[in-house]
Structures are given as structure tokens and as C-alpha cells.
Motif scaffolding. Structure first.
Motif, PDB file in Angstrom:
ATOM      1  N   SER A 238       0.845  -1.192   0.000  1.00 53.72           N
ATOM      2  CA  SER A 238       0.000   0.000   0.000  1.00 53.72           C
ATOM      3  C   SER A 238       0.882   1.245   0.000  1.00 53.72           C
ATOM      4  O   SER A 238       1.703   1.447   0.899  1.00 53.72           O
ATOM      5  CB  SER A 238      -0.910  -0.015   1.230  1.00 53.72           C
ATOM      6  N   ALA A 239       0.738   2.083  -1.026  1.00 59.63           N
ATOM      7  CA  ALA A 239       1.584   3.274  -1.147  1.00 59.63           C
ATOM      8  C   ALA A 239       0.932   4.278  -2.085  1.00 59.63           C
ATOM      9  O   ALA A 239       0.178   3.921  -2.984  1.00 59.63           O
ATOM     10  CB  ALA A 239       2.972   2.895  -1.660  1.00 59.63           C
ATOM     11  N   LEU A 240       1.253   5.558  -1.878  1.00 61.50           N
ATOM     12  CA  LEU A 240       0.716   6.615  -2.731  1.00 61.50           C
ATOM     13  C   LEU A 240       1.560   6.758  -3.989  1.00 61.50           C
ATOM     14  O   LEU A 240       2.788   6.727  -3.919  1.00 61.50           O
ATOM     15  CB  LEU A 240       0.699   7.945  -1.976  1.00 61.50           C
ATOM     16  N   PRO A 241       0.941   6.962  -5.145  1.00 62.50           N
ATOM     17  CA  PRO A 241       1.706   7.222  -6.374  1.00 62.50           C
ATOM     18  C   PRO A 241       2.496   8.519  -6.245  1.00 62.50           C
ATOM     19  O   PRO A 241       2.051   9.491  -5.624  1.00 62.50           O
ATOM     20  CB  PRO A 241       0.622   7.340  -7.448  1.00 62.50           C
ATOM     21  N   ASP A 242       3.667   8.569  -6.857  1.00 60.24           N
ATOM     22  CA  ASP A 242       4.527   9.749  -6.758  1.00 60.24           C
ATOM     23  C   ASP A 242       3.846  10.995  -7.303  1.00 60.24           C
ATOM     24  O   ASP A 242       4.041  12.096  -6.796  1.00 60.24           O
ATOM     25  CB  ASP A 242       5.835   9.503  -7.507  1.00 60.24           C
ATOM     26  N   GLY A 243       3.060  10.857  -8.359  1.00 60.04           N
ATOM     27  CA  GLY A 243       2.450  12.025  -8.980  1.00 60.04           C
ATOM     28  C   GLY A 243       1.116  12.443  -8.400  1.00 60.04           C
ATOM     29  O   GLY A 243       0.486  13.362  -8.922  1.00 60.04           O
ATOM     30  N   TRP A 244       0.693  11.799  -7.320  1.00 58.79           N
ATOM     31  CA  TRP A 244      -0.631  12.109  -6.769  1.00 58.79           C
ATOM     32  C   TRP A 244      -0.544  13.346  -5.876  1.00 58.79           C
ATOM     33  O   TRP A 244       0.325  13.458  -5.008  1.00 58.79           O
ATOM     34  CB  TRP A 244      -1.159  10.930  -5.961  1.00 58.79           C
ATOM     35  N   HIS A 245      -1.484  14.275  -6.058  1.00 59.28           N
ATOM     36  CA  HIS A 245      -1.577  15.468  -5.219  1.00 59.28           C
ATOM     37  C   HIS A 245      -3.008  15.552  -4.704  1.00 59.28           C
ATOM     38  O   HIS A 245      -3.956  15.650  -5.480  1.00 59.28           O
ATOM     39  CB  HIS A 245      -1.223  16.720  -6.020  1.00 59.28           C
ATOM     40  N   GLY A 246      -3.168  15.494  -3.399  1.00 59.13           N
ATOM     41  CA  GLY A 246      -4.507  15.464  -2.835  1.00 59.13           C
ATOM     42  C   GLY A 246      -4.672  16.368  -1.642  1.00 59.13           C
ATOM     43  O   GLY A 246      -3.829  17.217  -1.346  1.00 59.13           O
TER      44      GLY A 246
END
Length: 428
Positions: free
Chosen positions: A83-91
Motif C-alpha cells: 500500500s503506497a501513494l503514487p509519486d504524482g498524486w496530489h490530494g
């Protein structure tokens, strides 16, 4: 059901609402970091391959549908399926089941509002958490086994990085506080070590040979409960005759396909997801996280065949208890029991108080109300239909009995029980 047990079903309601709802109620007084956007991007790092995870996500989704426009990034994984956030995700915020210190540090580096929904690790102060009330769960589990006559107990949780020790510690403490001993499975290896099925089987078999019989066992979750039942079957240990198995969480598929079907604690996963989303919503407009974790009590015990045993050595009392459990919701009275069991009313009263600590009439009412709490979770049934299905003459009598036992009306109990689930109109 014991008053103490009933109290834990409801003990967290005020605290939970004050911790999260009060934050939202005071939004106007809190500093706002930036103007709100029409669409909020929320990362949900909760596994979708488990029943509990899916129900938790459903609770998050239901809150989002009613309180704003959220785009949910569900269960993203890296190349190693972690489980990990994508590098390009901005939230704008994150809700996560945090299972390691490394994961926590990675999420903190994002500098976004973060809500944790598990207790696998002890997060530092400043990390908001919405988790299961383990003390309430332990009390429910012990009460369930005590009501079936068990006086010998054990806890089963093979070493794993998937869960904390808090559940086992809470159960052992409640068992000891009640005056009994709790055997704990300690196979002698650390979490993370890989063992073959045969080796795990041998270690559990050795442990079970040391246990007194009959015994009630709480497994940490439904998966380990099913595993224990399977090992019992392979080892010639009868479930529930020798070992009654209660899963510490609910997974409908695993519980149904277990042999015999597995009793389990119905952890309020949707409620946890809903309250986590509510808390994150408050934090995204500038509110500080609560100082302590918000603890959500489980909904109750879903009883199946794996604990369907009355470990009492008095056959007449066992027959009376079985008759009550089979017919209580048909509106029976004590005289109906006496027509079925060859025992005097005085002896019946004395033996019930000896084994259960309550009268036969009280046991009938306990079974009726226990069933009613389950049915109140089915939104398609009206309060009147629940009352009739549980053996009450009408909704008024049911309401009086229910409020006397729980301190809340059936309508209020249902409203709190269904928090986090899709709302529909429920007739009375």
C-alpha cells in the motif's frame, strides 16, 4: 446479556460524536488554511481484498456522498504490491490503515491531514486515529462464552505483523478480572518468520493438547478462527464440543465456509470508516486532530455453530436453555419451559441463578433483546416488525423493554447502529 456487556455496545457513542462531530460543529471558529475547493482528492489506503476493508471503505464513501464532493483514490499499490501513494498524486487528505513505522513516515512526509484506522502500531501524538474499542470487544467475547457455560478460556493469535497485541491483552485482562485464567498461544517464533503449513499445524496441535476441555477460544480475527477450526478438524478435536471458536472479526465468506460456521465479533467497520471520513473532513479545514484515538465499539456477536454449545453439566438446565434459545422469539414464558423439562419451578430458578446468574424469565428476555439488536441492523425491517419477530406483542412493549435494558429507544439505537451506512427511510 449482562448490564456491563450491554453498556459497552453504547459506551463509545457520546465520545465518538464529541470527538469528531463537535469538531465539525465549530468549523466557523477554526482557522482555515485555504479556501475550500469544489472537489477534494482523498487517498484511501485500506485493502480492498478483505471484508472489513471493503466495509470500511463503504463507510467513507457514504460520508463523502452526503458531505461534499470527494474523489477517492482506492487502495493504491507499488510494484511490490504494498500500500503506497503514487509519486504524482496530489490530494487534500489521507485515510490509511497504517501497519508499519516506515509507512507512517512516508505518509507524514506528504504533510496532508491523515487519519489512521488501525492499531497495528502505536502512532505518535498528533496522528488522528479511529479504531475498534478493544476493551468493549473483549467484554463482548467473554460474555458470549460465559453465557454458554464456559469457564476455561484461551486466546489464539499466531505471531503476525497484521495486527497488534491489544486484542489479546484486553481479552486476557477481562478473563482474569472475572476470576478465570486465559491460556495464550505462544509458539516460540517471531512475527514475520515463514513456516510451512505442516510446521504450523504441529505447533498448534501441541498447544491444544495442553488446554483443558471444554474451552472457549477467542481468535484474533475471522481468518485465524477459520484456521484454528481447520486444525482442530485435522487433529480430531471437536468444534464446538471440545473447543468453541469465536473469531475476533467478521468476514462473511470465511465465517460461512468454515466448518462448522464460525461465530464472530461484528466489528463496526463501516462506522469506523464513516467517523474517520468525518474527522478528516474537519481536519482539512484546519482543525487539530484529537489528542486520543476515537474508539468505536463493535456491533455485537454473530453467533454460529462454532460456539453453539452449552458447557453445563446439568442436562435439565441444558435442555431448558436450548428450548429458550429455540423458542424465545415466539413469545414463550417460564411455564412453557416447565412443560418441556421435568423440573420444578423452584429448582429451575435456583439452577439458572447458579449457572447464569439470572432467572429463566430474564434469560428469555435476554435472548429476545439480543436478537432484536441484530434485527435493528436490518434497515428493511420496521420497528414493529422487529418487535413481533422477537416475540413481543407490539412495538410499545418492545420499546419499554429495550429502553429499560439499554437506556435507549429502539429508534435511537438503530440510528447509532446504522451510522456510516446508506440512509433510507425506515417506517415504524
Amino acid at each position: 446479556m449482562r448490564p456491563a456487556t450491554l453498556s459497552v455496545l453504547l459506551r463509545g457513542a457520546v465520545v465518538i460524536r464529541e470527538s469528531a462531530t463537535a469538531l465539525l460543529a465549530n468549523r466557523t471558529a477554526a482557522p482555515v488554511a485555504s479556501p475550500p475547493e469544489a472537489l477534494k482528492r482523498i487517498a484511501v489506503l485500506i485493502e480492498t481484498d478483505s471484508s472489513a476493508g471493503c466495509r470500511m471503505i463503504r463507510g467513507i464513501s457514504n460520508y463523502a456522498e452526503r458531505h461534499g464532493q470527494w474523489h477517492l483514490l482506492l487502495d493504491p499499490r507499488d510494484h511490490e504490491h504494498r500500500s503506497a501513494l503514487p509519486d504524482g498524486w496530489h490530494g487534500h487528505g489521507i485515510i490509511a490503515r497504517i501497519t508499519s513505522q516506515k509507512q507512517l513516515e512516508q505518509l507524514q512526509a506528504r504533510r496532508l491531514p491523515l487519519v489512521n484506522v488501525d492499531d497495528v502500531i502505536d502512532p505518535p501524538s498528533g496522528i488522528a486515529s479511529v479504531i475498534t474499542d478493544e476493551k468493549a470487544l473483549a467484554e463482548m467475547a467473554l460474555a458470549h462464552l460465559l453465557d454458554r457455560g464456559f469457564r476455561q478460556f484461551a486466546y489464539f493469535a499466531p505471531p503476525s505483523l497484521d495486527y497488534s497485541k491489544r486484542r489479546g491483552e484486553a481479552f486476557a485482562q477481562h478473563v482474569n478480572a472475572a476470576g478465570y485464567e486465559c491460556a495464550v498461544y505462544k509458539p516460540g517464533y517471531r512475527a514475520g518468520r515463514r513456516l510451512g503449513w505442516g510446521e504450523r499445524l504441529k505447533r498448534v496441535e501441541r498447544w491444544m493438547r495442553t488446554l483443558p476441555k471444554p474451552i472457549g477460544v477467542l481468535a484474533v480475527d475471522a481468518n485465524r478462527g477459520r484456521q484454528l477450526s481447520e486444525i482442530c478438524h485435522l487433529s480430531g478435536v471437536r468444534v464446538p464440543d471440545d473447543v468453541a471458536v469465536l473469531g475476533g472479526s467478521l468476514d462473511e465468506l470465511l465465517c460461512d465456509v468454515a466448518s462448522p460456521p464460525l461465530s464472530s465479533i461484528n466489528v463496526a467497520s463501516e462506522r469506523i470508516g464513516h467517523d474517520a471520513a468525518q474527522l478528516l473532513d474537519a481536519m482539512m479545514v484546519g482543525h487539530e486532530p484529537p489528542a486520543y484515538p476515537i474508539e468505536v465499539p463493535p456491533r455485537g456477536v454473530q453467533s454460529r455453530q462454532s460456539t453453539d454449545l452449552l458447557a453445563i453439566d446439568d442436562e435439565e438446565i441444558v435442555d431448558a436453555l436450548r428450548y429458550i434459545r429455540q423458542h424465545a422469539c415466539r413469545g414463550i414464558i417460564v411455564e412453557d419451559i416447565l412443560r418441556q423439562v421435568p423440573i420444578s419451578r423452584r429448582s429451575l430458578e435456583i439452577q439458572f441463578r447458579k449457572y447464569l446468574g439470572r432467572s429463566p424469565a430474564r434469560e428469555i428476555r435476554r435472548v429476545q433483546l439480543e436478537r432484536s439488536r441484530d434485527l435493528l441492523g436490518r434497515r428493511e425491517l420496521s420497528i414493529t416488525e422487529v418487535a413481533l419477530a422477537c416475540g413481543f406483542a407490539n412495538a410499545t412493549r418492545f420499546g419499554v423493554a429495550f429502553k429499560k435494558d439499554t437506556g435507549k429507544t429502539p429508534h435511537t439505537f438503530r440510528k447509532e447502529l446504522l451510522a456510516g451506512q446508506r440512509q433510507t427511510t425506515i417506517g415504524v
